[in-house]
Design a protein around this motif. Structure first.
Motif, short mmCIF file in Angstrom:
data_model
loop_
_atom_site.label_atom_id
_atom_site.label_comp_id
_atom_site.label_asym_id
_atom_site.label_seq_id
_atom_site.Cartn_x
_atom_site.Cartn_y
_atom_site.Cartn_z
N CYS A 30 0.84 -1.20 0.00
CA CYS A 30 0.00 0.00 0.00
C CYS A 30 0.87 1.26 0.00
N GLY A 31 0.76 2.04 -1.05
CA GLY A 31 1.50 3.30 -1.10
C GLY A 31 2.98 3.16 -1.34
N ILE A 32 3.41 2.09 -2.02
CA ILE A 32 4.84 1.94 -2.28
C ILE A 32 5.22 2.70 -3.56
N PRO A 33 6.41 3.29 -3.60
CA PRO A 33 6.83 4.06 -4.78
C PRO A 33 7.32 3.12 -5.89
N GLU A 34 6.39 2.50 -6.59
CA GLU A 34 6.69 1.43 -7.55
C GLU A 34 7.62 1.87 -8.67
N ARG A 35 7.31 3.01 -9.29
CA ARG A 35 8.10 3.46 -10.42
C ARG A 35 9.53 3.80 -10.01
N LEU A 36 9.68 4.40 -8.86
CA LEU A 36 11.02 4.78 -8.38
C LEU A 36 11.83 3.55 -8.01
N LEU A 37 11.19 2.56 -7.39
CA LEU A 37 11.90 1.32 -7.06
C LEU A 37 12.35 0.59 -8.32
N ASP A 38 11.51 0.59 -9.35
CA ASP A 38 11.90 -0.03 -10.62
C ASP A 38 13.11 0.69 -11.22
N ALA A 39 13.12 2.02 -11.13
CA ALA A 39 14.23 2.79 -11.68
C ALA A 39 15.52 2.54 -10.92
N ILE A 40 15.41 2.37 -9.60
CA ILE A 40 16.60 2.06 -8.80
C ILE A 40 17.14 0.69 -9.20
N ARG A 41 16.25 -0.28 -9.38
CA ARG A 41 16.68 -1.60 -9.83
C ARG A 41 17.39 -1.51 -11.18
N ASP A 42 16.80 -0.79 -12.10
CA ASP A 42 17.35 -0.71 -13.45
C ASP A 42 18.66 0.07 -13.50
N SER A 43 18.91 0.91 -12.50
CA SER A 43 20.15 1.71 -12.49
C SER A 43 21.38 0.86 -12.19
N GLY A 44 21.17 -0.26 -11.47
CA GLY A 44 22.28 -1.15 -11.15
C GLY A 44 23.06 -0.80 -9.91
N VAL A 45 22.67 0.23 -9.14
CA VAL A 45 23.40 0.58 -7.93
C VAL A 45 23.31 -0.58 -6.93
N THR A 46 24.34 -0.71 -6.09
CA THR A 46 24.42 -1.84 -5.16
C THR A 46 24.79 -1.35 -3.77
N GLY A 47 24.75 -2.31 -2.82
CA GLY A 47 25.14 -2.01 -1.44
C GLY A 47 24.18 -1.09 -0.72
N LEU A 48 22.91 -1.09 -1.13
CA LEU A 48 21.94 -0.14 -0.60
C LEU A 48 21.44 -0.55 0.78
N THR A 49 21.17 0.45 1.61
CA THR A 49 20.46 0.26 2.86
C THR A 49 19.09 0.91 2.72
N PHE A 50 18.04 0.14 2.98
CA PHE A 50 16.68 0.66 2.91
C PHE A 50 16.08 0.75 4.31
N ALA A 51 15.56 1.92 4.65
CA ALA A 51 14.74 2.09 5.84
C ALA A 51 13.29 2.08 5.37
N SER A 52 12.59 1.01 5.69
CA SER A 52 11.22 0.83 5.20
C SER A 52 10.50 -0.12 6.15
N ASN A 53 9.20 0.09 6.32
CA ASN A 53 8.45 -0.78 7.23
C ASN A 53 8.68 -2.24 6.91
#
Length: 239
Positions: A30-53
């Protein structure tokens, strides 16, 4: 200042980097930023820390980034409904910092308010309190223990909203507000995906949940498909 970008990739193009801390709104699906998450995946960046419920479910939400091994650490309150999350955690591939739900929301809010730390009773005497400063306060019932929690200061905030005006004032829809509001405030850069952009001045000021001062970039992500975590059906009764 034009805050509107043509798509998620353009809005994140010069922001993303390896090993950054990202505060992400949403609760379940519910209310997840779908398009932005897809773009982050497609960018290929790694080693990410996510603060999320939570981390979404398998192949949805942050779950997509777990599949591609782009997430190194999760700061979360709920970690169920995601088999890949479970597998990576149990195998030592994913670091997890468990944080009570209200504490996580307050850590985001505190970061957005410039508050580096606060004391709470939540977690006292449990594993949540291990390694944290404990201090006694008397709130009227005698001295009681409280633990120190730190505000979250993210490199990037990504959130999903219902409407925004051209200056970035944002309105969330019902329960989709969830973690989106505090997550939006605690990042150095906040990118919001919305269903609709309306002219400046057309939103009732009393209905604005997130002032435009917190928002640096926006995209229109609509249309969306309504995702369902658990589809429960029953057999149709015969006449």
């Amino acid at each position: 200042m034009n805050k509107l970008y043509p798509d998620a990739a353009a809005a994140l193009e010069d922001v993303l980097q390896n090993n950054m801390l990202i505060a992400s709104g949403g609760f379940g699906l519910c209310g997840i930023p779908e398009r932005l998450l897809d773009a982050i995946r497609d960018s290929g960046v790694t080693g990410l820390t996510f603060a999320s419920n939570n981390a979404g479910i398998d192949n949805e939400g942050i779950g997509k980034l777990l599949r591609t091994k782009q997430v190194a650490k999760m700061i979360s309150s709920y970690v169920g409904e995601n088999k890949e999350f479970e597998r990576q955690f149990l195998s030592g591939e994913l670091e997890v910092e468990f944080c009570p739900q209200g504490t996580l929301a307050e850590r985001m809010r505190a970061g957005g308010a410039g508050i580096p730390g606060f004391y709470t009773k939540t977690g006292v005497g449990t594993q949540v309190a291990e390694g944290k400063e404990v201090k006694q306060f008397d709130t009227g019932n005698g001295p009681e223990d409280y633990i120190l929690e730190h505000g979250l200061f993210a490199d990037l905030s990504i959130v999903k909203a219902w409407k925004a005006d051209e200056t970035g004032n944002v309105v969330f829809r019902k329960t989709a507000r969830n973690f989106n509001q505090p997550a939006a405030t605690c990042g150095k850069v906040c990118v919001v995906e919305v269903e609709e952009i309306v002219p400046a001045g057309s939103l009732d000021p009393d209905h604005i949940h997130l002032p435009g001062v917190f928002v640096q970039r926006m995209i229109v992500g609509a249309p969306y498909d309504k995702k369902i975590e658990f589809r429960t059906v029953r057999e149709r009764e015969t006449a």
